[in-house]
Design a protein around this motif. Structure first.
Motif, PDB file in Angstrom:
ATOM      1  N   UNK A  62     -51.133  20.427 -23.036  1.00 35.78           N
ATOM      2  CA  UNK A  62     -49.822  21.081 -23.010  1.00 35.78           C
ATOM      3  C   UNK A  62     -49.728  22.120 -21.904  1.00 35.78           C
ATOM      4  N   UNK A  63     -50.593  23.118 -21.918  1.00 40.62           N
ATOM      5  CA  UNK A  63     -50.549  24.209 -20.933  1.00 40.62           C
ATOM      6  C   UNK A  63     -51.953  24.468 -20.443  1.00 40.62           C
ATOM      7  N   UNK A  64     -52.174  24.332 -19.152  1.00 39.29           N
ATOM      8  CA  UNK A  64     -53.489  24.588 -18.581  1.00 39.29           C
ATOM      9  C   UNK A  64     -54.577  23.702 -19.165  1.00 39.29           C
ATOM     10  N   UNK A  65     -54.228  22.502 -19.547  1.00 40.36           N
ATOM     11  CA  UNK A  65     -55.209  21.584 -20.117  1.00 40.36           C
ATOM     12  C   UNK A  65     -55.504  21.821 -21.587  1.00 40.36           C
ATOM     13  N   UNK A  66     -54.875  22.845 -22.188  1.00 43.49           N
ATOM     14  CA  UNK A  66     -55.098  23.128 -23.609  1.00 43.49           C
ATOM     15  C   UNK A  66     -54.105  22.332 -24.457  1.00 43.49           C
TER      16      UNK A  66
END
Length: 115
Positions: free
Chosen positions: A100-104
């Motif tokens: 989702x965000x920054x690979x997290x």
């Protein structure tokens, strides 16, 4: 929609009394059936409540899929575990969005709210 459902919704919208007195809900036995039927439309124990939740979840999954976003529904989240049981102490995430965000990853939990 059946005739009974239509009449009930019409009475609710026009604020016409549906029940003569406030009574305990015969389905969940926890809440009060108010005179205008607010609880009767939103009781968590009725099948329609779960159906609406799953319908919104499935619509969100369809939107994510069409946008090319990788996601999975009803996914176990294993980052909080009980050492004695060796399994997650949480309910599954309604939707788990990968990267989702920054690979997290992001866990999405849908909640139905009664007005």
């Amino acid at each position: 929609m059946s005739a009974v459902e239509y009449r009930s919704i019409l009475k609710y919208r026009l604020m016409i009394l549906i029940f003569p007195n406030d009574e305990t809900c015969p389905v969940c036995r926890k809440a009060c059936l108010d005179k205008y039927g607010e609880h009767a439309l939103h009781c968590r124990e009725l099948p329609g409540f779960k159906y609406r939740h799953d319908f919104v979840r499935d619509a969100l999954m369809d939107i994510l899929r069409r946008a090319g976003i990788s996601a999975k529904k009803e996914t176990p989240v294993n980052f909080l575990t009980d050492p004695s049981e060796g399994r997650s102490t949480l309910h599954p995430a309604d939707v788990l969005v990968f990267g989702w965000e920054g690979g997290k990853h992001a866990c999405v939990d849908l909640t139905g709210v009664s007005p």
